[in-house]
Design a protein around this motif. Structure first.
Motif, mmCIF file in Angstrom:
data_model
loop_
_atom_site.group_PDB
_atom_site.id
_atom_site.type_symbol
_atom_site.label_atom_id
_atom_site.label_comp_id
_atom_site.label_asym_id
_atom_site.label_seq_id
_atom_site.Cartn_x
_atom_site.Cartn_y
_atom_site.Cartn_z
ATOM 1 N N GLN B 80 32.871 26.926 -14.431
ATOM 2 C CA GLN B 80 33.491 26.388 -14.513
ATOM 3 C C GLN B 80 34.493 26.263 -15.167
ATOM 4 O OE1 GLN B 80 31.678 22.549 -13.873
ATOM 5 N NE2 GLN B 80 33.542 21.020 -13.543
ATOM 6 N N PRO B 81 35.925 26.540 -15.190
ATOM 7 C CA PRO B 81 36.497 27.333 -14.053
ATOM 8 C C PRO B 81 36.283 27.957 -14.024
ATOM 9 C CG PRO B 81 38.169 26.712 -16.202
ATOM 10 C CD PRO B 81 36.560 26.392 -16.087
ATOM 11 N N ALA B 82 36.186 29.585 -12.726
ATOM 12 C CA ALA B 82 36.575 30.680 -12.745
ATOM 13 C C ALA B 82 37.953 31.321 -13.446
ATOM 14 C CB ALA B 82 36.664 31.205 -11.530
ATOM 15 N N LYS B 83 37.543 32.392 -14.124
ATOM 16 C CA LYS B 83 39.617 33.061 -14.230
ATOM 17 C C LYS B 83 38.895 34.729 -12.399
ATOM 18 C CE LYS B 83 39.964 31.734 -18.748
ATOM 19 N NZ LYS B 83 39.703 32.251 -20.329
ATOM 20 N N LEU B 84 40.290 34.977 -12.935
ATOM 21 C CA LEU B 84 40.170 36.323 -12.596
ATOM 22 C C LEU B 84 38.474 37.597 -12.778
ATOM 23 C CD1 LEU B 84 43.299 37.054 -11.808
ATOM 24 C CD2 LEU B 84 42.562 35.504 -10.024
ATOM 25 N N GLU B 85 38.686 37.731 -14.267
ATOM 26 C CA GLU B 85 37.671 38.484 -14.705
ATOM 27 C C GLU B 85 36.430 38.152 -14.379
ATOM 28 O OE1 GLU B 85 40.224 36.953 -16.518
ATOM 29 O OE2 GLU B 85 39.872 36.603 -17.880
ATOM 30 N N ASP B 86 35.979 37.139 -14.302
ATOM 31 C CA ASP B 86 34.465 36.922 -13.333
ATOM 32 C C ASP B 86 33.987 37.510 -12.294
ATOM 33 O OD1 ASP B 86 35.551 33.262 -14.583
ATOM 34 O OD2 ASP B 86 35.084 35.089 -15.904
ATOM 35 N N SER B 87 34.703 38.158 -11.772
ATOM 36 C CA SER B 87 34.902 39.485 -10.304
ATOM 37 C C SER B 87 33.408 39.497 -10.977
ATOM 38 C CB SER B 87 36.019 40.028 -9.499
ATOM 39 O OG SER B 87 36.956 38.677 -8.926
ATOM 40 N N ALA B 88 32.178 39.716 -10.372
ATOM 41 C CA ALA B 88 31.336 40.838 -10.872
ATOM 42 C C ALA B 88 30.639 40.418 -9.671
ATOM 43 C CB ALA B 88 30.941 40.757 -12.007
ATOM 44 N N VAL B 89 28.852 41.425 -9.754
ATOM 45 C CA VAL B 89 27.587 40.418 -9.829
ATOM 46 C C VAL B 89 26.939 39.886 -10.694
ATOM 47 C CG1 VAL B 89 25.391 41.811 -8.465
ATOM 48 C CG2 VAL B 89 27.627 42.792 -7.589
ATOM 49 N N TYR B 90 26.316 39.031 -9.663
ATOM 50 C CA TYR B 90 25.792 38.328 -10.862
ATOM 51 C C TYR B 90 24.509 38.967 -10.242
ATOM 52 C CZ TYR B 90 29.670 36.759 -13.146
ATOM 53 O OH TYR B 90 31.089 36.824 -13.447
ATOM 54 N N LEU B 91 23.196 38.889 -11.620
ATOM 55 C CA LEU B 91 22.250 39.203 -10.873
ATOM 56 C C LEU B 91 20.980 38.647 -11.801
ATOM 57 C CD1 LEU B 91 22.349 43.439 -11.602
ATOM 58 C CD2 LEU B 91 22.125 42.472 -9.974
ATOM 59 N N CYS B 92 20.071 37.920 -10.850
ATOM 60 C CA CYS B 92 19.152 38.063 -11.522
ATOM 61 C C CYS B 92 17.990 38.580 -11.888
ATOM 62 C CB CYS B 92 18.248 36.066 -10.699
ATOM 63 S SG CYS B 92 17.545 35.261 -11.693
ATOM 64 N N ALA B 93 16.845 38.338 -12.251
ATOM 65 C CA ALA B 93 16.135 38.927 -13.111
ATOM 66 C C ALA B 93 15.005 38.311 -12.768
ATOM 67 C CB ALA B 93 15.598 39.913 -13.304
ATOM 68 N N SER B 94 13.521 38.375 -12.889
ATOM 69 C CA SER B 94 12.478 38.074 -13.559
ATOM 70 C C SER B 94 10.828 38.827 -14.412
ATOM 71 C CB SER B 94 11.415 36.640 -12.793
ATOM 72 O OG SER B 94 10.771 37.202 -11.838
ATOM 73 N N SER B 95 10.736 38.443 -15.382
ATOM 74 C CA SER B 95 9.212 38.935 -16.078
ATOM 75 C C SER B 95 8.092 37.859 -16.202
ATOM 76 C CB SER B 95 10.038 39.870 -16.597
ATOM 77 O OG SER B 95 10.027 39.165 -18.294
ATOM 78 N N LEU B 96 7.451 39.061 -16.307
ATOM 79 C CA LEU B 96 6.062 38.137 -16.397
ATOM 80 C C LEU B 96 5.652 37.593 -18.363
ATOM 81 C CD1 LEU B 96 3.039 40.073 -15.661
ATOM 82 C CD2 LEU B 96 3.231 37.786 -14.361
ATOM 83 N N GLY B 97 6.925 38.345 -18.971
ATOM 84 C CA GLY B 97 7.253 37.999 -20.608
ATOM 85 C C GLY B 97 6.028 37.009 -21.309
ATOM 86 N N GLY B 98 6.142 35.646 -21.953
ATOM 87 C CA GLY B 98 4.915 35.345 -22.674
ATOM 88 C C GLY B 98 6.539 35.578 -24.247
ATOM 89 N N ARG B 99 5.133 35.685 -25.303
ATOM 90 C CA ARG B 99 6.164 35.414 -26.391
ATOM 91 C C ARG B 99 6.024 36.864 -26.750
ATOM 92 N NH1 ARG B 99 7.883 31.960 -29.769
ATOM 93 N NH2 ARG B 99 6.435 30.250 -29.606
#
Lengths: 108, 117
Positions: B80-99
């Protein structure tokens, strides 16, 4: 500056050929290097390498890491059209850094 | 096991408009990542959460991008607000993680393709 550099940027081969994809990196506190395959959607995991000189294999794909020279290679033997994709290399040191990928096109 | 879910899959907006993306990670995964992937480039990490805390947001353009993971499960990314250069694929990823759990494999969602006109 680019921390992960992949080469070549793109590659065209014919079915049955063997290809080698390269990934070099700058690093401090290196932890692991990962290879992903990305078709028209999300990247899918191929390998994670943490130890130098130990080859990981999965079918026709194999990968090895050289921590001294700071690079990894991904080999694909007997390529098939289904191998056509972008292959991404990522290195973890404090966070994940991805290379720009190598676009592989396997022609029948 | 269900994978990482993202919505919407596609979004077209005009510049200066706002947009929000939603991600539901794999159940039990403590670490959640948002990446921006511009055509022809590799994914660039925007923000990483460990449960509901931010681990890294050094590459998040904070003047226009925001993200939250209030209950440590699903997450939203807003522009907010979007710009032309924000055109992209937005990927979400997850992992078990932990410290210190960055060795863990990341599982990616299908992505949201954003086009800013």
């Amino acid at each position: 500056e680019d921390k992960v550099v992949q080469s070549p940027l793109s590659l065209v081969v014919h079915e049955g050929d063997t290809v080698t994809l390269n990934c070099s990196y700058e690093v401090t506190n290196f932890r692991s290097l990962l290879w992903y395959k990305q078709e028209k959607k999300a990247p899918t995991f191929l390998f994670m390498l943490t130890s130098s000189g130990i080859e990981k294999k999965s079918g026709r794909l194999s990968s090895i890491l050289d921590k001294k020279e700071l690079f990894s290679i991904l080999n694909i033997t007997a390529t098939q059209t289904g191998d056509s994709a972008v292959y991404l290399c990522a290195v973890y040191f404090n966070k994940f850094y991805f290379g720009s990928g190598t676009k592989l096109n396997v022609k029948p | 096991e269900a994978g990482v879910a993202q919505s919407p899959r596609y979004k077209i907006i005009e510049k200066r408009q706002s947009v929000a993306f939603w991600c539901n990670p794999i159940s039990g995964h403590a670490t959640l990542y948002w990446y921006q992937q511009i055509l022809g480039q590799g994914p660039k990490l925007l923000i990483q959460f460990q449960n509901n805390g931010v681990v890294d947001d050094s590459q998040l353009p904070k003047d226009r991008f925001s993200a939250e993971r209030l209950k440590g499960v699903d997450s939203t990314l807003k522009i907010q607000p979007a710009k032309l250069e924000d055109s992209a694929v937005y990927l979400c990823a997850s992992s078990l993680g932990g410290r210190g759990g960055a060795y863990n494999e990341q599982f990616f969602g299908p992505g949201t393709r954003l086009t800013v006109l």
